[in-house]
Design a protein around this motif. Structure first.
Motif, PDB file in Angstrom:
ATOM      1  N   LEU A 417     -11.473  28.870  -2.563  1.00 59.99           N
ATOM      2  CA  LEU A 417     -12.866  28.425  -2.598  1.00 59.99           C
ATOM      3  C   LEU A 417     -13.018  27.129  -1.801  1.00 59.99           C
ATOM      4  CD1 LEU A 417     -13.823  28.982  -6.361  1.00 59.99           C
ATOM      5  CD2 LEU A 417     -13.729  30.635  -4.489  1.00 59.99           C
ATOM      6  N   ILE A 418     -14.084  27.079  -1.014  1.00 66.99           N
ATOM      7  CA  ILE A 418     -14.393  25.913  -0.183  1.00 66.99           C
ATOM      8  C   ILE A 418     -15.763  25.389  -0.552  1.00 66.99           C
ATOM      9  CG2 ILE A 418     -14.661  25.041   2.173  1.00 66.99           C
ATOM     10  CD1 ILE A 418     -11.807  26.026   1.501  1.00 66.99           C
ATOM     11  N   ALA A 419     -15.863  24.074  -0.828  1.00 70.75           N
ATOM     12  CA  ALA A 419     -17.144  23.438  -1.155  1.00 70.75           C
ATOM     13  C   ALA A 419     -17.682  22.711   0.071  1.00 70.75           C
ATOM     14  CB  ALA A 419     -16.969  22.470  -2.310  1.00 70.75           C
ATOM     15  N   LYS A 420     -19.002  22.784   0.274  1.00 73.86           N
ATOM     16  CA  LYS A 420     -19.599  22.156   1.462  1.00 73.86           C
ATOM     17  C   LYS A 420     -20.119  20.747   1.206  1.00 73.86           C
ATOM     18  CE  LYS A 420     -20.846  26.360   3.968  1.00 73.86           C
ATOM     19  NZ  LYS A 420     -21.949  27.106   4.632  1.00 73.86           N
ATOM     20  N   ASN A 421     -20.140  20.341  -0.077  1.00 77.72           N
ATOM     21  CA  ASN A 421     -20.497  18.950  -0.374  1.00 77.72           C
ATOM     22  C   ASN A 421     -19.798  18.520  -1.657  1.00 77.72           C
ATOM     23  OD1 ASN A 421     -22.296  19.372  -2.748  1.00 77.72           O
ATOM     24  ND2 ASN A 421     -23.619  20.385  -1.250  1.00 77.72           N
ATOM     25  N   GLU A 422     -19.838  17.233  -1.915  1.00 80.64           N
ATOM     26  CA  GLU A 422     -19.069  16.680  -3.035  1.00 80.64           C
ATOM     27  C   GLU A 422     -19.572  17.175  -4.388  1.00 80.64           C
ATOM     28  OE1 GLU A 422     -17.289  12.364  -4.505  1.00 80.64           O
ATOM     29  OE2 GLU A 422     -18.650  12.488  -2.791  1.00 80.64           O
ATOM     30  N   GLU A 423     -20.881  17.321  -4.528  1.00 80.77           N
ATOM     31  CA  GLU A 423     -21.447  17.788  -5.790  1.00 80.77           C
ATOM     32  C   GLU A 423     -20.957  19.194  -6.115  1.00 80.77           C
ATOM     33  OE1 GLU A 423     -25.784  18.629  -7.916  1.00 80.77           O
ATOM     34  OE2 GLU A 423     -25.692  17.879  -5.862  1.00 80.77           O
ATOM     35  N   ILE A 424     -20.962  20.082  -5.111  1.00 79.66           N
ATOM     36  CA  ILE A 424     -20.496  21.455  -5.305  1.00 79.66           C
ATOM     37  C   ILE A 424     -18.991  21.453  -5.614  1.00 79.66           C
ATOM     38  CG2 ILE A 424     -20.190  23.704  -4.194  1.00 79.66           C
ATOM     39  CD1 ILE A 424     -23.077  23.017  -4.981  1.00 79.66           C
ATOM     40  N   TYR A 425     -18.274  20.579  -4.923  1.00 75.21           N
ATOM     41  CA  TYR A 425     -16.829  20.457  -5.166  1.00 75.21           C
ATOM     42  C   TYR A 425     -16.559  20.123  -6.633  1.00 75.21           C
ATOM     43  CZ  TYR A 425     -12.206  18.312  -5.256  1.00 75.21           C
ATOM     44  OH  TYR A 425     -10.916  17.982  -5.593  1.00 75.21           O
ATOM     45  N   LYS A 426     -17.284  19.141  -7.159  1.00 72.62           N
ATOM     46  CA  LYS A 426     -17.068  18.706  -8.544  1.00 72.62           C
ATOM     47  C   LYS A 426     -17.396  19.828  -9.530  1.00 72.62           C
ATOM     48  CE  LYS A 426     -17.759  13.756  -7.799  1.00 72.62           C
ATOM     49  NZ  LYS A 426     -18.643  12.581  -8.037  1.00 72.62           N
ATOM     50  N   LYS A 427     -18.456  20.579  -9.244  1.00 74.27           N
ATOM     51  CA  LYS A 427     -18.839  21.674 -10.149  1.00 74.27           C
ATOM     52  C   LYS A 427     -17.794  22.783 -10.160  1.00 74.27           C
ATOM     53  CE  LYS A 427     -23.857  21.009 -10.086  1.00 74.27           C
ATOM     54  NZ  LYS A 427     -25.176  21.602  -9.734  1.00 74.27           N
ATOM     55  N   LEU A 428     -17.284  23.119  -8.977  1.00 77.11           N
ATOM     56  CA  LEU A 428     -16.248  24.153  -8.906  1.00 77.11           C
ATOM     57  C   LEU A 428     -14.935  23.647  -9.503  1.00 77.11           C
ATOM     58  CD1 LEU A 428     -16.957  25.579  -5.337  1.00 77.11           C
ATOM     59  CD2 LEU A 428     -17.314  26.767  -7.510  1.00 77.11           C
ATOM     60  N   GLN A 429     -14.597  22.389  -9.180  1.00 77.85           N
ATOM     61  CA  GLN A 429     -13.369  21.793  -9.726  1.00 77.85           C
ATOM     62  C   GLN A 429     -13.392  21.798 -11.242  1.00 77.85           C
ATOM     63  OE1 GLN A 429     -10.534  19.017  -9.310  1.00 77.85           O
ATOM     64  NE2 GLN A 429      -9.965  20.878  -8.241  1.00 77.85           N
ATOM     65  N   SER A 430     -14.562  21.507 -11.806  1.00 75.32           N
ATOM     66  CA  SER A 430     -14.710  21.473 -13.259  1.00 75.32           C
ATOM     67  C   SER A 430     -14.345  22.811 -13.895  1.00 75.32           C
ATOM     68  CB  SER A 430     -16.150  21.092 -13.619  1.00 75.32           C
ATOM     69  OG  SER A 430     -16.340  21.137 -15.011  1.00 75.32           O
ATOM     70  N   GLN A 431     -14.689  23.897 -13.211  1.00 80.13           N
ATOM     71  CA  GLN A 431     -14.352  25.222 -13.740  1.00 80.13           C
ATOM     72  C   GLN A 431     -12.839  25.452 -13.745  1.00 80.13           C
ATOM     73  OE1 GLN A 431     -16.874  28.612 -12.507  1.00 80.13           O
ATOM     74  NE2 GLN A 431     -18.165  27.117 -11.412  1.00 80.13           N
ATOM     75  N   PHE A 432     -12.159  24.937 -12.710  1.00 82.67           N
ATOM     76  CA  PHE A 432     -10.708  25.066 -12.677  1.00 82.67           C
ATOM     77  C   PHE A 432     -10.062  24.226 -13.776  1.00 82.67           C
ATOM     78  CE2 PHE A 432     -11.475  26.747  -8.443  1.00 82.67           C
ATOM     79  CZ  PHE A 432     -10.485  27.703  -8.312  1.00 82.67           C
ATOM     80  N   ILE A 433     -10.588  23.005 -13.953  1.00 76.15           N
ATOM     81  CA  ILE A 433     -10.034  22.115 -14.973  1.00 76.15           C
ATOM     82  C   ILE A 433     -10.211  22.711 -16.371  1.00 76.15           C
ATOM     83  CG2 ILE A 433     -10.329  19.856 -16.083  1.00 76.15           C
ATOM     84  CD1 ILE A 433     -11.115  18.779 -13.269  1.00 76.15           C
ATOM     85  N   LYS A 434     -11.383  23.321 -16.601  1.00 76.69           N
ATOM     86  CA  LYS A 434     -11.652  23.946 -17.904  1.00 76.69           C
ATOM     87  C   LYS A 434     -11.026  25.335 -18.028  1.00 76.69           C
ATOM     88  CE  LYS A 434     -16.059  21.516 -18.392  1.00 76.69           C
ATOM     89  NZ  LYS A 434     -17.542  21.654 -18.383  1.00 76.69           N
ATOM     90  N   ARG A 435     -10.393  25.788 -16.939  1.00 75.34           N
ATOM     91  CA  ARG A 435      -9.702  27.090 -16.897  1.00 75.34           C
ATOM     92  C   ARG A 435     -10.634  28.261 -17.206  1.00 75.34           C
ATOM     93  NH1 ARG A 435      -3.939  25.481 -19.880  1.00 75.34           N
ATOM     94  NH2 ARG A 435      -3.328  23.930 -18.335  1.00 75.34           N
ATOM     95  N   THR A 436     -11.848  28.147 -16.685  1.00 76.16           N
ATOM     96  CA  THR A 436     -12.790  29.261 -16.826  1.00 76.16           C
ATOM     97  C   THR A 436     -12.757  30.165 -15.592  1.00 76.16           C
ATOM     98  OG1 THR A 436     -14.578  27.876 -15.945  1.00 76.16           O
ATOM     99  CG2 THR A 436     -14.313  27.947 -18.342  1.00 76.16           C
ATOM    100  N   VAL A 437     -12.098  29.699 -14.518  1.00 78.03           N
ATOM    101  CA  VAL A 437     -11.934  30.529 -13.324  1.00 78.03           C
ATOM    102  C   VAL A 437     -10.830  31.547 -13.609  1.00 78.03           C
ATOM    103  CG1 VAL A 437     -11.307  30.567 -10.884  1.00 78.03           C
ATOM    104  CG2 VAL A 437     -12.627  28.653 -11.809  1.00 78.03           C
ATOM    105  N   GLU A 438     -11.096  32.812 -13.297  1.00 77.01           N
ATOM    106  CA  GLU A 438     -10.090  33.862 -13.488  1.00 77.01           C
ATOM    107  C   GLU A 438      -9.524  34.249 -12.121  1.00 77.01           C
ATOM    108  OE1 GLU A 438     -11.105  37.126 -16.153  1.00 77.01           O
ATOM    109  OE2 GLU A 438     -12.818  35.950 -16.867  1.00 77.01           O
ATOM    110  N   LYS A 439      -8.184  34.357 -12.054  1.00 77.00           N
ATOM    111  CA  LYS A 439      -7.525  34.720 -10.793  1.00 77.00           C
ATOM    112  C   LYS A 439      -6.493  35.805 -11.062  1.00 77.00           C
ATOM    113  CE  LYS A 439      -6.169  30.497 -10.007  1.00 77.00           C
ATOM    114  NZ  LYS A 439      -5.397  29.412  -9.341  1.00 77.00           N
ATOM    115  N   ARG A 440      -6.370  36.678 -10.099  1.00 79.17           N
ATOM    116  CA  ARG A 440      -5.342  37.723 -10.184  1.00 79.17           C
ATOM    117  C   ARG A 440      -4.571  37.761  -8.870  1.00 79.17           C
ATOM    118  NH1 ARG A 440      -8.241  42.463 -10.865  1.00 79.17           N
ATOM    119  NH2 ARG A 440      -8.005  43.048  -8.674  1.00 79.17           N
TER     120      ARG A 440
END
Length: 561
Positions: A417-440
């Motif tokens: 995943l690539i974020a185009k601005n810092e706000e989007i980066y933080k929102k996506l990063q937050s999902q990884f930190i909370k482990r709500t992103v699912e990966k296979r």
């Protein structure tokens, strides 16, 4: 014609059709040359049949005692006469000894009878015994116990005296404030003088009591210090003697290089890294082999090291598999030893992303999903800048923020995943930190596994002596959990899906290869298995919430293997 050195071994296998390499192989990343493979097979045949010594490698169930697998090395060399042969070495000690027929000797033998190390060790052991006797002496232990009790009582009494002072001061303040409202000015001033005298009197007697208590405290502490000072001086003496002994050992490890220049262990590590040499430095197979070759004017042609025996509990070492030299202990030493010799270029300095492109899977105004090729850095490295980050920075020059939301190992392909601005980066990063992103992930394992699915829970930490290799470590490792399921079994290989619950470095690679995991490395794993065209590990599917719409979205790109 000069005589062949005693450790020079002639090939038993015909090698006439095998061409010599143009350069000596880079020892920290290589594929064994055919000559080294032949030499290793001959050495392994000897290890299987020899009866010269006994060592429990964990390969014979009838053997008892501590199981210790070993790294062995072979160095193909050319004698001044032009004859090719090879040298053999083992790392550390073998069967409790540094010397065995057919193997090169250590650069310095700390176990030499009558040598300064064993004599120094005896002296240190004697100091240890004296310290132990003093610490276990009954009268000392009883004195410690009694002193602790008495000191606790004195400290309590001191605190009680201080409490009385505080209470007296507090009481006088209340009396003074009450009297101010009830008494005449003259009576009030008279009371203040009495309270002042009372305060001085209390402080006087408290001071005397405190001095008595502090004197008792010093006497008790001094009585105990008679013992503790002796123990302290012995420990300081031990520390100094141990440090001096270690320094003397470092100075004895003098390594030659191809130019016949000598440099000792202390100088090598101090010059290269400004640190003291790590424990065991100079005892690995590679430095031993090169040292013997240079001492006997043998030209090094190619080197390889392999593991023999049961894998250690923490590391991934497969019986008979080849491994590079360790970086922490050997890299500074070999950098000196190979000076003057033509060596293959360090492949780590070659840009693996050259000629490869990053494909776009999805893009909108806020973010994008890309498919990273294998052998492609996620972010810039020390020597190589070309990476997903650099490519995205070039593609989106007006983007703000870190861009790369998460990383994949250089050798792993797949979705990022690539974020185009810092706000989007933080929102996506937050999902990884909370482990709500699912990966296979999908991986092809270099063998057939029996079970169909399961969960692997093996804590990981970096191998400080051989970065970036990871170790299984229950004491200092970080939690690492992976869910897995078999997809297919075919032609001796197993295709599996991995769902990483955590995201540790090399997690899937270690969990696949470690004996307590699946016990089967991923095909093409050049660190924990056997090198191939590529690492057969691909991040094929990802699900997350869009950082703006909040809608749950997923993407899938199948692996090309």
């Amino acid at each position: 014609m000069p005589l062949l050195p005693s450790c020079f071994t002639r090939f038993l296998t015909p090698i006439d059709t095998i061409a010599l390499p143009e350069k000596f192989n880079y020892p920290f990343y290589y594929e064994p040359h055919p000559l080294c493979i032949v030499a290793a097979k001959e050495l392994q045949e000897y290890l299987q049949t020899q009866q010269d010594w006994i060592h429990n490698f964990g390969l014979d169930n009838t053997q008892t005692g501590l199981v210790i697998g070993k790294m062995f090395g072979v160095l193909v060399v050319q004698h001044q006469s032009g004859e090719l042969g090879y040298l053999a070495a083992f790392s550390g000690k073998l069967a409790g000894s540094n010397h065995h027929k057919g193997f090169v000797p250590p650069v310095f033998d700390v176990l030499e009878e009558g040598g300064f190390f064993l004599e120094g060790e005896k002296e240190l052991n004697q100091i240890n015994r004296t310290i132990e006797q003093l610490e276990q002496d009954e009268s000392f232990q009883q004195l410690q116990k009694n002193t602790e009790i008495k000191l606790a009582e004195i400290i309590h009494q001191i605190e009680e005296e201080k409490r009385k002072l505080r209470e007296g001061k507090k009481d006088r303040k209340i009396r003074r404030e009450t009297a101010k409202e009830e008494l005449s000015e003259g009576e009030y001033l008279e009371l203040c003088e009495l309270l002042k005298e009372e305060s001085l009197k209390q402080q006087y007697f408290a001071k005397k009591d405190l001095q008595v208590l502090q004197t008792k405290q010093e006497e008790l502490s001094g009585e105990l210090e008679t013992y503790t000072n002796r123990i302290h001086h012995l420990k300081e003496s031990r520390k100094g003697k141990s440090s001096a002994l270690q320094q003397r050992i470092f100075e004895q490890y003098a390594f030659l290089n191809y130019n016949a220049e000598s440099k000792n262990l202390a100088d090598i590590f101090n010059y290269e890294l400004k640190i003291a040499p790590p424990a065991g430095a100079g005892e690995c197979a590679a430095p031993k082999l090169l040292q013997y070759a240079f001492q006997h004017h043998l030209k090094p042609i190619s080197i390889a090291e392999f593991w023999w025996g049961q894998s250690p509990a923490s590391e991934i070492r497969k019986h008979k598999d080849f491994y590079p030299a360790c970086r922490g202990k050997c890299e500074p030493i070999l950098k000196h030893m190979l000076k003057g010799l033509e060596v293959d270029e360090n492949p780590m300095l070659v840009n693996p992303a050259e000629g490869k492109s990053v494909s776009m899977v999805y893009e909108d105004d806020f973010m994008c999903v890309i498919n990273k090729p294998a052998e492609f850095l996620s972010v810039a490295g020390i020597h190589i800048k070309d990476s997903v980050y650099e490519r995205m920075r070039a593609k989106f020059p007006d983007a703000t923020g870190p861009l790369v939301v998460h990383r994949l190992d250089m050798s792993t392909s797949g979705l990022m995943l690539i974020a185009k601005n810092e706000e989007i980066y933080k929102k996506l990063q937050s999902q990884f930190i909370k482990r709500t992103v699912e990966k296979r992930y999908v991986a092809l394992l270099d063998g057939e596994i029996v079970d169909d699915e399961g969960m692997i829970d093996l804590p990981l930490r970096v191998d400080l002596d051989d970065r970036p290799r990871q170790l299984v470590c229950y004491e200092y490792g970080k939690p690492a959990r992976t869910k897995w399921r078999v997809i297919t079994r075919k032609e001796g290989k197993t295709k599996v899906n991995f769902w990483p619950i955590t995201g540790r470095t090399h997690q899937l690679r270690v969990h696949a290869a470690h004996v307590l995991g699946l016990g089967t490395p991923i095909v093409g794993d050049d660190i924990y298995g056997t090198k191939s065209q590529r690492l057969h590990l691909h991040a094929e599917w990802i699900k997350f919430k869009h950082p703006v719409s909040g809608k749950e979205i997923s993407f899938c790109v199948e692996a090309d293997f």
